[in-house]
Structure formats: structure tokens, C-alpha cells
Design a protein around this motif. Structure first.
Motif, PDB file in Angstrom:
ATOM      1  N   VAL A   1      -0.710  11.630   5.502  1.00 41.97           N
ATOM      2  CA  VAL A   1      -2.107  11.239   5.340  1.00 41.97           C
ATOM      3  C   VAL A   1      -2.534  11.483   3.899  1.00 41.97           C
ATOM      4  CG1 VAL A   1      -4.460  11.584   6.191  1.00 41.97           C
ATOM      5  CG2 VAL A   1      -2.527  11.959   7.728  1.00 41.97           C
ATOM      6  N   SER A   2      -3.352  10.571   3.392  1.00 43.02           N
ATOM      7  CA  SER A   2      -4.019  10.802   2.112  1.00 43.02           C
ATOM      8  C   SER A   2      -5.373  10.116   2.152  1.00 43.02           C
ATOM      9  CB  SER A   2      -3.189  10.253   0.945  1.00 43.02           C
ATOM     10  OG  SER A   2      -3.302   8.839   0.888  1.00 43.02           O
ATOM     11  N   GLU A   3      -6.180  10.355   1.128  1.00 40.96           N
ATOM     12  CA  GLU A   3      -7.499   9.719   1.095  1.00 40.96           C
ATOM     13  C   GLU A   3      -7.411   8.206   0.932  1.00 40.96           C
ATOM     14  OE1 GLU A   3      -6.543  11.007  -3.121  1.00 40.96           O
ATOM     15  OE2 GLU A   3      -6.384  11.860  -1.093  1.00 40.96           O
ATOM     16  N   THR A   4      -6.214   7.693   0.611  1.00 39.24           N
ATOM     17  CA  THR A   4      -6.045   6.249   0.463  1.00 39.24           C
ATOM     18  C   THR A   4      -5.239   5.636   1.610  1.00 39.24           C
ATOM     19  OG1 THR A   4      -4.057   6.502  -0.896  1.00 39.24           O
ATOM     20  CG2 THR A   4      -6.183   6.403  -2.040  1.00 39.24           C
ATOM     21  N   SER A   5      -4.968   6.395   2.662  1.00 39.79           N
ATOM     22  CA  SER A   5      -4.127   5.860   3.731  1.00 39.79           C
ATOM     23  C   SER A   5      -4.946   5.033   4.713  1.00 39.79           C
ATOM     24  CB  SER A   5      -3.400   6.994   4.457  1.00 39.79           C
ATOM     25  OG  SER A   5      -4.299   7.912   5.017  1.00 39.79           O
TER      26      SER A   5
ATOM     27  N   LEU B   1      12.012   8.028   4.286  1.00 39.74           N
ATOM     28  CA  LEU B   1      10.569   7.950   4.458  1.00 39.74           C
ATOM     29  C   LEU B   1       9.947   7.044   3.411  1.00 39.74           C
ATOM     30  CD1 LEU B   1       9.725  11.671   5.162  1.00 39.74           C
ATOM     31  CD2 LEU B   1       9.690   9.780   6.777  1.00 39.74           C
ATOM     32  N   ARG B   2       8.986   6.243   3.856  1.00 39.60           N
ATOM     33  CA  ARG B   2       8.237   5.401   2.929  1.00 39.60           C
ATOM     34  C   ARG B   2       6.967   6.123   2.524  1.00 39.60           C
ATOM     35  NH1 ARG B   2       8.818   0.234   6.923  1.00 39.60           N
ATOM     36  NH2 ARG B   2      10.917  -0.375   6.395  1.00 39.60           N
ATOM     37  N   ALA B   3       6.428   5.730   1.404  1.00 37.17           N
ATOM     38  CA  ALA B   3       5.144   6.287   0.994  1.00 37.17           C
ATOM     39  C   ALA B   3       4.081   5.887   1.994  1.00 37.17           C
ATOM     40  CB  ALA B   3       4.773   5.776  -0.397  1.00 37.17           C
ATOM     41  N   ALA B   4       2.992   6.666   2.023  1.00 39.29           N
ATOM     42  CA  ALA B   4       1.947   6.407   3.011  1.00 39.29           C
ATOM     43  C   ALA B   4       1.414   4.987   2.920  1.00 39.29           C
ATOM     44  CB  ALA B   4       0.811   7.408   2.823  1.00 39.29           C
ATOM     45  N   ASN B   5       1.325   4.435   1.736  1.00 43.95           N
ATOM     46  CA  ASN B   5       0.951   3.029   1.575  1.00 43.95           C
ATOM     47  C   ASN B   5       1.877   2.422   0.531  1.00 43.95           C
ATOM     48  OD1 ASN B   5      -1.303   2.373   3.270  1.00 43.95           O
ATOM     49  ND2 ASN B   5      -2.518   3.785   2.032  1.00 43.95           N
ATOM     50  N   SER B   6       2.911   1.697   0.981  1.00 42.33           N
ATOM     51  CA  SER B   6       3.921   1.222   0.040  1.00 42.33           C
ATOM     52  C   SER B   6       3.646  -0.223  -0.349  1.00 42.33           C
ATOM     53  CB  SER B   6       5.310   1.360   0.670  1.00 42.33           C
ATOM     54  OG  SER B   6       5.346   0.741   1.928  1.00 42.33           O
ATOM     55  N   PHE B   7       2.731  -0.388  -1.303  1.00 42.22           N
ATOM     56  CA  PHE B   7       2.523  -1.721  -1.864  1.00 42.22           C
ATOM     57  C   PHE B   7       2.145  -1.560  -3.316  1.00 42.22           C
ATOM     58  CE2 PHE B   7      -1.362  -0.256   0.094  1.00 42.22           C
ATOM     59  CZ  PHE B   7      -2.338  -0.537  -0.806  1.00 42.22           C
ATOM     60  N   ASP B   8       2.195  -2.611  -4.014  1.00 42.10           N
ATOM     61  CA  ASP B   8       2.138  -2.545  -5.465  1.00 42.10           C
ATOM     62  C   ASP B   8       0.806  -2.030  -5.982  1.00 42.10           C
ATOM     63  OD1 ASP B   8       0.715  -4.402  -7.210  1.00 42.10           O
ATOM     64  OD2 ASP B   8       2.397  -5.758  -7.164  1.00 42.10           O
ATOM     65  N   PRO B   9       0.820  -1.285  -7.107  1.00 44.29           N
ATOM     66  CA  PRO B   9      -0.396  -0.646  -7.618  1.00 44.29           C
ATOM     67  C   PRO B   9      -1.528  -1.624  -7.887  1.00 44.29           C
ATOM     68  CG  PRO B   9       1.553   0.198  -8.753  1.00 44.29           C
ATOM     69  CD  PRO B   9       2.002  -0.947  -7.913  1.00 44.29           C
ATOM     70  N   VAL B  10      -1.199  -2.844  -8.293  1.00 41.54           N
ATOM     71  CA  VAL B  10      -2.259  -3.828  -8.526  1.00 41.54           C
ATOM     72  C   VAL B  10      -2.962  -4.154  -7.217  1.00 41.54           C
ATOM     73  CG1 VAL B  10      -2.740  -6.165  -9.291  1.00 41.54           C
ATOM     74  CG2 VAL B  10      -1.092  -4.768 -10.539  1.00 41.54           C
ATOM     75  N   MET B  11      -2.145  -4.351  -6.171  1.00 42.17           N
ATOM     76  CA  MET B  11      -2.725  -4.610  -4.853  1.00 42.17           C
ATOM     77  C   MET B  11      -3.593  -3.442  -4.402  1.00 42.17           C
ATOM     78  SD  MET B  11      -2.889  -6.813  -2.404  1.00 42.17           S
ATOM     79  CE  MET B  11      -2.668  -7.219  -0.675  1.00 42.17           C
ATOM     80  N   ARG B  12      -3.104  -2.212  -4.630  1.00 48.51           N
ATOM     81  CA  ARG B  12      -3.885  -1.038  -4.250  1.00 48.51           C
ATOM     82  C   ARG B  12      -5.232  -1.031  -4.963  1.00 48.51           C
ATOM     83  NH1 ARG B  12      -2.634   3.880  -2.183  1.00 48.51           N
ATOM     84  NH2 ARG B  12      -0.401   3.520  -2.404  1.00 48.51           N
ATOM     85  N   ALA B  13      -5.217  -1.355  -6.237  1.00 46.41           N
ATOM     86  CA  ALA B  13      -6.466  -1.357  -6.988  1.00 46.41           C
ATOM     87  C   ALA B  13      -7.434  -2.395  -6.448  1.00 46.41           C
ATOM     88  CB  ALA B  13      -6.184  -1.614  -8.461  1.00 46.41           C
ATOM     89  N   LEU B  14      -6.887  -3.570  -6.100  1.00 52.36           N
ATOM     90  CA  LEU B  14      -7.752  -4.615  -5.558  1.00 52.36           C
ATOM     91  C   LEU B  14      -8.365  -4.196  -4.238  1.00 52.36           C
ATOM     92  CD1 LEU B  14      -5.603  -7.783  -6.323  1.00 52.36           C
ATOM     93  CD2 LEU B  14      -7.777  -7.158  -7.387  1.00 52.36           C
ATOM     94  N   LEU B  15      -7.584  -3.493  -3.425  1.00 57.14           N
ATOM     95  CA  LEU B  15      -8.069  -3.127  -2.098  1.00 57.14           C
ATOM     96  C   LEU B  15      -9.041  -1.966  -2.144  1.00 57.14           C
ATOM     97  CD1 LEU B  15      -4.742  -3.344  -0.058  1.00 57.14           C
ATOM     98  CD2 LEU B  15      -6.722  -4.843   0.140  1.00 57.14           C
ATOM     99  N   LEU B  16      -8.704  -0.955  -2.903  1.00 56.36           N
ATOM    100  CA  LEU B  16      -9.498   0.265  -2.826  1.00 56.36           C
ATOM    101  C   LEU B  16     -10.697   0.247  -3.762  1.00 56.36           C
ATOM    102  CD1 LEU B  16      -6.670   2.914  -2.532  1.00 56.36           C
ATOM    103  CD2 LEU B  16      -8.024   1.850  -0.741  1.00 56.36           C
TER     104      LEU B  16
END
Length: 674
Positions: A502-506, A2-17
Motif C-alpha cells: 500500500v502507498s498513498e498512490t495505490s 513482486l511488482r511495484a504497487a502501481n507499475s506504469f510509466d511515470p508520465v502516466m502516473r503524473a497524468l493520473l495523479l
């Protein structure tokens, strides 16, 4: 694996969210406040307000004389830009299914040629139909009756593209005197806005009031002091007995819950077991009947949280099919949507309310215009402050719910049984089950609607998902807007999700950003219709839209809009500079009002041969991307003589009449799932 609900790098996550979605809940005063059930709130984004005439998309006019086939009214629809650019500006537009097409004709052209008395102006196309005068009176009376019960209409109505609120609109007047004089009658989409909108929602759409969900004669809760009725109409036992097709229901319940006890593979998707907590927190402590095997449904540890009217999920056909033939325009919904019951699971040993919801989703077995109107009107009549939640009011609600539940016993009227929980493992998981009736009735695992596997597809940057969004979703976007109509035919290289985390960031998104406005709209519409997007970052929701752990249940800001007569503003997780506005229960109340105010009139049903008749006169104005079984010349009709010849051919048709909802018979097709 299983992959994480959103499998991309933390920097990318910060930029997106950005801080709009991550880490601000419970933060110091200089940050945005938090909703009890969602992500940090953004201030409601100002929306434009349209005048009543600018928002009007339907006019009706009596013809001086009926046609030889009995058509006596001209129905003028505002037709938006066509998805197929080649059809733009066509004087003739085909609507409906390929087997039963109809043609709309440009209103200005018909008025110039004297075929109709008057046109509402540019942008409208006309359909001739048969309509009894009392049908218009019903619409006017609907607004009057609501005002008498609830008080003066409050403020403007709202305009939506899909689930997103995009504007407000003044509520127009329906002037029947104009119609009696043969003039144009503007038929507003919304005839009334309740002054206490949130209260109206709680009486007619999303019923969570303790007087209902803790009704001593219709519900049961082994953890609740005081009376209860385990055989009541709104209990888990009663619903499970209905779908099991026998007098017990316990024989179906235990095998259903045991499906969490081992790993499964569904259409290639891994579904990991959650046995320890399913047994430790639910099954092992669930009281048994004598003999110690069969679960005692009289002691079922499931508490009713909500009864939900989803008339807004009406489909074009009883089997749920649609949309229509030839582009963005389709025949309007004919079915009465769904009825849902939301339960919360309790720990039988401790009576702790678990973060675990169970949702019964039924198809309402009504598929005709008058029946759907009566169903919607009965729910709208529950919006009555003088009677709300009284015993007589609850009796009426029970009549409505039993008309669906009782008729569904052992039949596929139970569309889905869904679960949403993080009580059995740290990751929040959603599952879906269908009723299988070819033998003893069982609840079997099924793929989640419109949701790809998150173990076989990355939620960010997956090539197959990106191809689907580009090839299937993007071409259906309304021109200049974000309305879309798409399905997952054969999944076009996608694997359906047997479960989803599901998560609040998915959410689902492309590999690279930024993207253009159309691409962003396509990703937004796709992701919003998935389970993990709708219950995650696309709506600013954390865990539940209906949280069953509180009494009454707490509703998400996506549903409520954050406050009466307001809307929740959410930053797009793919591009935080793009905001979306939601007030889902307001959208549903407007859909309920439209269904209760349907004008049921007759339209000819000429059959597929009608397209051959058009083809003999000129090009057939349907999308070149659709089927062409007649090998016709496809394209727009720009020549007025040709268009008028097609109109006269339509008038000469000796075709059977079908009763349909003229108010929404022609609409832009859209996708709604949840």
C-alpha cells in the motif's frame, strides 16, 4: 517476482495523479494544505441539499382494518431504478432471497384500486406488514432523547451512495398525530444531527480518548508510567487468551508473529519474509516468561489505540451472505455488524511507537431485529456528554465489549486479525489472519477481503481485473449513480491477495483513459473496497486510517471529513476532474442511528412456492440474469389486473410471520468490506 504497487510509466502516473495527489505535502503556501495523515486537501466540494420530502424514502400508514392474516400497516418504500432495464416500470417487484421472497406493489396502483387508503406518490411500492404502535414511538423518542442529551439538532443530514457523500437533506419530522388519524407518516432516515458531530463519533463509534485507551484497570502498557492491568478487558493479552481458547495465549502469539520470518505462498500469491525487523524490533526484545521461550503477555508491547463500533457492517444473514434476489433490491441487514480493537506495536527495547497496527475484528453474535436494535441503542447511549469517559461510562463500554469478546472464546466470532505496517520493511504491507479451530487454535494466513494479488495482477491495466470490473461490478451499479453490490464469487479469473502493498498512490485502474462515467464509477467502487485502494489514492490516505503512533490516535480525513459537519474531497486518481466526497464516521453515525431506531414488525414468509403462485398469474418480475429454477416466464408486470390478482394472492397467503426491521427491510444492495 513482486511488482511495484502501481507499475506504469511515470508520465502516466503524473497524468493520473496530478498535483492533487503527488508532491504537495509541506509545499509552499500557493499549494493546497496537507492533512496530518493524508494527501493534500482539496476544498470541500459543494453538495446539493434536498428537502425533507424529496429525501423521504419511507412512509407508513395504518390500514382501516387488519387483513385476515393480521397485517395492519402499509409500508411504502421509494424504489429506485432497477438494474435490469426489462423490469423498469413493473407494478410488482420481488425482494428478498429466493427461498423467502416477498412482493412489493406499486403504491399508486393500490390506491387507485382502493386496496390502500393513500399513496405517497410516484416511485413508491408497498408492502403490507404488522407493526405495533409503540414501534413508531420508539423512532420519535430516539430523536427526542438525543436532543435532550446533546442539544438542538444541527443542520442537515447527509446522503451517501456507498461511502461517497452525494447530498445533504433536511431532517424531517416524524408526526405521530398523522398516523393516529390514519394518514401517511413520513419516517425520516435520520431523526437527529448532533451539534458536535466529531465528539459524538468519539463516544459512540471510534473511541480513542486517553481515558479509555489508557484506562488503568482495563488496559496495560509496559512503556507507560503509572498503573495498568495486564489482565484488563481491553488488553492484547485478554483478547489473545480469548481467541486461543486457553488461559495463556502466548502459545498462539509467537507462532503467529513467526509467520513474518519466512517466505510464504498463499493461493499463488508470494508473501516475502520480513524476519530481520520482526525479530530485531519486536520478537527478540519481547520479555519472556521463566524458561525464556514463551512470550510474556503481561509485557506485551501493544498499546490500545481505538475501540471501534462497526454496526454499519451488518449483513443480511449471520454468515455474512447477501444481497437479495432479483436485482438491486434486497432484504435489509439483520446482524449487528462488528466490534474492533486497534492496537499499535511498540519496540520493546526503546518504547518507540512503530508504524504497525494490529486489528482484532469480531462478529457481533446478534442476528435478530430487537437484539440488533438494543445493541445499537446501547452504543448510542454512550453519546452522553454528562457521563462520557467516566468510570460508570467505561463500565458500560466494558459490558458491551465483553459480550462479544467473552462469547467468542475459541469460536469463529473472531472474523479476522489484520496487520498494517511498514515497520518491518520499507514497503507498507497489509496481512490478514483467521482463527482455525480444528485442533489447537491457531492464527492462519488468509487472503485479504476483496483484494486481488498485486504480485499476480498489475494494479493498472490488468486484463483479468478489467474483465471483473466490466462483467461483475459494472452491471450492479445503481442506475444513474455509483451505488454497487458485488462480491468475488470464485474470483472470476482473479487471484486473491495473500498480502498487499500500500502507498498513498495505490489504486486499481484501467489500461486506457479516459473512461465513461459508468466505467469510472465501477472502477472507483471496486478499487475503494480493496485494501490498497481504501488505504491509498482512492481516499487520499497515507498509511493509516487510525494511526496508532499518536495519543490519541490520529484519524484519516476519509474518516473525519476533515472537520465537523464537513466532508473531505478527493480527486479520483483515474480522472482528476471527478471528485469524491467522504465523511465516513458521519455515514457510520447515521447507520448507528438507523439501527437504534429500527421498527421491528412482522412480514409473511411464504417460502419459494410464492414465486410459483405468481408465475401462475403472469410473469415473475425478477432479473433475467438470476436463477430460474421454476422455468418461469420472467419479466415486468405492466397489466394492473394481473398485478392486483398477485396482490390478492399475497393477501390470501397463510404464511408464518418473521420479525424484521421494516425501516430498512427493503433497500438497494451495496458492498461494504472495510
Amino acid at each position: 517476482m513482486l511488482r511495484a504497487a502501481n507499475s506504469f510509466d511515470p508520465v502516466m502516473r503524473a497524468l493520473l495523479l496530478t498535483a492533487a495527489l503527488v508532491g504537495a505535502c509541506g509545499a509552499p503556501d500557493d499549494r493546497q494544505p496537507c492533512d496530518a495523515i493524508g494527501a493534500p486537501m482539496l476544498p470541500p466540494e459543494p453538495l446539493p441539499t434536498l428537502g425533507a420530502s424529496d429525501a423521504a424514502d419511507l412512509y407508513i400508514q395504518r390500514l382501516p382494518e387488519p387483513t385476515t392474516t393480521g397485517l395492519d400497516v402499509a409500508i411504502h418504500y421509494r424504489v429506485g431504478p432497477m438494474l435490469d432495464p426489462a423490469l423498469e416500470g413493473s407494478l410488482v417487484v420481488v425482494v428478498g432471497e429466493q427461498e423467502s421472497p416477498l412482493a412489493l406493489f406499486e403504491s399508486d396502483m393500490l390506491a387507485r384500486a382502493g386496496r390502500i387508503p393513500e399513496s405517497p406518490g410516484p416511485g413508491f411500492h408497498t408492502l403490507l406488514a404488522s407493526l405495533e404502535p409503540m414501534e413508531l414511538e420508539r423512532v420519535a423518542n430516539l430523536g427526542d432523547s438525543l436532543e435532550q442529551r446533546l442539544g438542538p439538532s444541527e443542520g442537515p443530514s447527509s446522503r451517501f451512495e456507498g461511502r461517497s457523500m452525494v447530498a445533504h437533506a433536511e431532517v424531517g419530522d416524524l408526526d405521530l398525530a398523522d398516523g393516529e388519524a390514519g394518514g401517511l407518516v413520513m419516517v425520516p432516515g435520520v431523526v437527529y444531527v448532533p451539534p458536535a458531530l466529531d465528539v459524538s463519533h468519539g463516544r459512540a463509534l471510534m473511541i480513542t480518548h486517553p481515558a479509555v485507551v489508557q484506562d488503568p484497570t482495563r488496559t496495560a502498557d509496559p512503556c507507560r508510567p503509572g498503573p495498568g492491568n495486564p489482565d484488563g478487558a481491553w488488553t492484547f493479552k485478554h483478547l489473545m487468551k480469548g481467541v486461543s481458547g486457553d488461559a495463556k495465549g502466548g502459545d498462539m502469539t509467537k507462532p503467529w508473529l513467526e509467520q513474518w520470518s519466512k517466505d510464504w505462498m498463499l493461493d499463488g500469491d508470494d508473501i516475502p519474509e520480513r524476519k530481520a525487523q520482526m525479530h530485531g524490533r519486536v520478537l527478540d526484545a519481547w520479555p519472556r516468561k521463566s524458561g525464556g521461550v514463551e512470550l510474556d503477555l503481561d509485557q506485551a508491547p501493544l498499546r490500545l489505540a481505538a475501540i471501534v463500533n462497526r454496526v454499519d457492517l451488518g449483513t443480511i444473514a449471520e454468515d455474512g451472505s447477501g444481497p437479495g434476489y432479483g436485482g438491486t433490491i434486497a432484504a435489509g441487514a439483520t446482524t449487528a455488524g462488528e466490534l474492533r480493537f486497534v492496537f499499535g506495536v511498540q519496540d520493546p527495547a526503546t518504547c518507540e511507537m512503530l508504524p504497525f497496527s494490529v486489528i482484532f475484528e469480531y462478529r457481533v453474535p446478534i442476528s435478530d431485529c430487537e437484539g440488533t436494535r438494543a445493541w445499537a441503542k446501547a452504543w448510542l447511549d454512550l453519546d452522553d456528554p454528562s457521563a462520557a469517559f467516566s468510570e460508570q461510562w467505561r463500565e458500560q463500554l466494558e459490558i458491551l465489549t465483553e459480550s462479544v469478546v467473552a462469547s467468542s472464546a475459541g469460536t469463529p466470532s473472531l472474523l479476522h486479525l489484520r496487520t498494517n505496517e511498514d515497520a518491518l520493511a520499507p514497503d507498507q504491507e497489509m496481512r490478514s489472519f483467521e482463527l482455525v479451530t480444528n485442533g489447537p487454535n491457531v492464527l492462519a494466513r488468509e487472503p485479504l477481503d476483496m483484494t486481488p494479488s498485486d504480485s499476480l495482477h498489475d494494479t493498472i491495466g490488468d486484463a483479468d481485473v478489467a474483465n471483473f470490473v466490466d462483467v461483475i461490478v459494472k452491471p450492479t451499479l445503481s442506475v444513474g449513480g455509483c451505488r454497487a453490490a458485488f462480491s468475488l464469487p470464485g474470483w472470476i479469473g482473479l487471484h486473491p491477495g495473500g498480502n498487499v502493498f500500500v502507498s498513498e498512490t495505490s489504486f486499481w485502474g484501467p489500461a486506457t483513459l479516459p473512461v465513461g462515467p459508468a466505467e469510472l464509477c465501477a472502477w472507483h467502487r471496486f478499487s475503494l473496497e480493496t485494501c490498497n485502494g481504501c488505504h491509498g489514492a482512492d481516499t487520499g490516505t497515507s498509511r493509516f486510517h487510525v494511526d496508532p503512533r499518536t495519543m490519541p490516535a490520529t484519524l484519516s480525513r476519509f474518516l473525519t471529513g476533515g472537520a465537523p459537519h464537513s466532508h473531505s474531497t478527493v480527486a479520483d486518481p483515474r480522472d482528476p476532474t471527478r471528485h469524491w466526497s467522504f465523511a465516513e464516521l458521519t455515514r457510520r453515525y447515521q447507520a448507528l442511528q438507523l439501527a437504534a431506531g429500527r421498527m421491528c414488525g412482522g412480514v409473511p414468509q411464504p417460502g419459494a412456492g410464492f414465486l410459483n403462485a405468481i408465475a401462475a398469474l403472469g410473469p415473475v418480475p425478477v432479473s433475467s440474469s438470476g436463477p430460474n429454477p421454476g422455468e418461469w416466464e420472467l419479466g415486468p408486470v405492466h397489466d394492473e389486473d394481473t398485478a392486483l390478482a398477485m396482490f390478492d394472492a399475497f393477501l390470501d397467503l397463510d404464511a408464518p410471520m418473521q420479525i424484521v426491521s421494516l425501516r430498512d427491510f427493503v433497500r438497494e444492495a451495496e458492498t461494504f468490506v472495510h
